[in-house]
Design an enzyme around this catalytic site. Sequence first.
Site, PDB file in Angstrom:
ATOM      1  N   LYS A  48       0.693  -1.317  -0.130  1.00  0.00           N
ATOM      2  CA  LYS A  48      -0.080  -0.035  -0.214  1.00  0.00           C
ATOM      3  C   LYS A  48       0.918   1.252   0.018  1.00  0.00           C
ATOM      4  CE  LYS A  48      -3.315  -0.864  -0.536  1.00  0.00           C
ATOM      5  NZ  LYS A  48      -3.861  -1.667  -1.887  1.00  0.00           N
ATOM      6  N   THR A  52       1.331   0.030  -7.360  1.00  0.00           N
ATOM      7  CA  THR A  52       0.641  -0.124  -8.703  1.00  0.00           C
ATOM      8  C   THR A  52       0.904   1.234  -9.473  1.00  0.00           C
ATOM      9  OG1 THR A  52      -0.976  -1.073  -7.409  1.00  0.00           O
ATOM     10  CG2 THR A  52      -1.786  -0.531  -9.486  1.00  0.00           C
ATOM     11  N   HIS A 109       6.690  -7.479  -2.359  1.00  0.00           N
ATOM     12  CA  HIS A 109       6.594  -6.783  -1.078  1.00  0.00           C
ATOM     13  C   HIS A 109       7.609  -7.184  -0.030  1.00  0.00           C
ATOM     14  CE1 HIS A 109       3.074  -4.394  -2.264  1.00  0.00           C
ATOM     15  NE2 HIS A 109       2.244  -5.333  -2.345  1.00  0.00           N
ATOM     16  N   SER A 139      -3.989   3.032   4.582  1.00  0.00           N
ATOM     17  CA  SER A 139      -4.360   2.384   3.228  1.00  0.00           C
ATOM     18  C   SER A 139      -4.322   0.670   3.560  1.00  0.00           C
ATOM     19  CB  SER A 139      -3.247   2.742   2.380  1.00  0.00           C
ATOM     20  OG  SER A 139      -3.492   2.103   1.090  1.00  0.00           O
ATOM     21  N   TYR A 194       6.139   8.318  -1.840  1.00  0.00           N
ATOM     22  CA  TYR A 194       5.109   8.481  -2.403  1.00  0.00           C
ATOM     23  C   TYR A 194       4.581   9.980  -2.171  1.00  0.00           C
ATOM     24  CZ  TYR A 194      -0.190   7.928  -2.368  1.00  0.00           C
ATOM     25  OH  TYR A 194      -1.596   8.176  -2.728  1.00  0.00           O
ATOM     26  N   THR A 228      -1.250   8.640 -15.270  1.00  0.00           N
ATOM     27  CA  THR A 228      -1.206   7.919 -14.046  1.00  0.00           C
ATOM     28  C   THR A 228      -1.809   8.727 -12.881  1.00  0.00           C
ATOM     29  OG1 THR A 228       1.176   8.795 -13.743  1.00  0.00           O
ATOM     30  CG2 THR A 228       0.785   6.747 -14.647  1.00  0.00           C
ATOM     31  N   SER A 229      -2.425   9.835 -13.068  1.00  0.00           N
ATOM     32  CA  SER A 229      -3.207  10.455 -11.948  1.00  0.00           C
ATOM     33  C   SER A 229      -4.118   9.414 -11.312  1.00  0.00           C
ATOM     34  CB  SER A 229      -4.093  11.613 -12.601  1.00  0.00           C
ATOM     35  OG  SER A 229      -5.209  11.113 -13.255  1.00  0.00           O
ATOM     36  N   MET A 233      -6.214   6.427 -13.201  1.00  0.00           N
ATOM     37  CA  MET A 233      -5.916   5.129 -12.913  1.00  0.00           C
ATOM     38  C   MET A 233      -7.146   4.351 -12.408  1.00  0.00           C
ATOM     39  SD  MET A 233      -1.968   4.598 -11.985  1.00  0.00           S
ATOM     40  CE  MET A 233      -2.198   3.144 -11.392  1.00  0.00           C
ATOM     41  N   LYS A 259      -8.467   6.450  -2.139  1.00  0.00           N
ATOM     42  CA  LYS A 259      -8.487   7.702  -2.036  1.00  0.00           C
ATOM     43  C   LYS A 259      -7.141   8.589  -2.549  1.00  0.00           C
ATOM     44  CE  LYS A 259     -10.220  10.740   1.911  1.00  0.00           C
ATOM     45  NZ  LYS A 259     -10.532  10.629   3.075  1.00  0.00           N
ATOM     46  N   GLY A 260      -5.969   7.996  -2.437  1.00  0.00           N
ATOM     47  CA  GLY A 260      -4.836   8.564  -3.170  1.00  0.00           C
ATOM     48  C   GLY A 260      -4.240   9.685  -2.474  1.00  0.00           C
TER      49      GLY A 260
END
Length: 296
Positions: A48, A52, A109, A139, A194, A228-229, A233, A259-260
């Site tokens: 998370k 992706t 992972h 997440s 991130y 890739t926003s 996505m 939510k991103g």
Amino acid sequence: HKASSSITRFPLIPVRGVPLMNYIANNWDSIWDFCPDPSDLLIATYPKAGTTWTQEIVDLLLHNGDAEACKRAPTPVRSPFLEIFSPPPIPSGLDLLEKMDPPRVIKTHLPFQLVPPGFWENKCKAIYVARNAKDNLVSYYYFDLMNQTQPEPGPFGGYIHKFMQGQLSWGSWYDHVKGYWLEREKRNILYLFYEDMKENPRREVERIMKYLDLSVSDEVISQIVELTSFKNMKENPMANYSCVPSPVFDQSISPFMRKGEVGDWKNHFTAEQSKLFDEDYEKQMKDVDIPFRTLI
Ligand code: A3P
């Protein structure tokens, strides 16, 4: 139907002290023995943290921003998940990799110490993405609610303790982010955050491009940033995990593209939980100085 009837929340079994789903633990030797090609790329994350998203950026960079080419298959087929084993007939990550020609983009992972040594012997490139602990936890909590193969998350308060104690699938977030951080120079690992990707996606796409020794036009970079926003996505069936049947990923509970954002932890931690978490964080992270940001 056959697959869905055997879906169950798999128990965790420790592999060298790291709790992993039993299907992974039971196939550990074949995972450890996996030998990549030197041209293969590893994308490593704690679950998370933005895996992706990074897989999509890399695939687009490798295809010069060609959106259609990157819709040839869902994410886990384009970029297999190294250690994943599910009950048959679902193919394992190793099955998928065996059928692909290098250069391959491989997701994992696994914490640094459990990555098959062939990656480092062959000097494979590796991108690590780290996400601040609190957002990563939130997440993961939603993911564990919706992913019917992961252990039950239970109430949020108890989940915080499991996270702090490294009891979740793939183990301790603290050890994970530190493990790759300490090896990043020696192993030439590109260590990304991130929060940086959210703050300035273009800058981070360019960093990935340079690391991969690729060169795409400014226009293509803009296109990759757009494709890739989070919104795009979320709507992309080849990137939003709608490929996974609902008995496995029940996206009506929580969508994979949830939510991103940076700072959503504020909507979940109470002041008391936050204080307790921060105190423990100081202790667990005192030996390193990794520039995490919980807000941008
Ligand atoms: P949230 O649950 O906070 O929304 P992983 O791919 O490692 O499983 O990480 C999933 C997390 O990354 C989810 O976080 C998901 O929404 C977020 N994410 C996926 N694609 C994203 C994108 N393009 N931009 C921002 N966040 C993204």
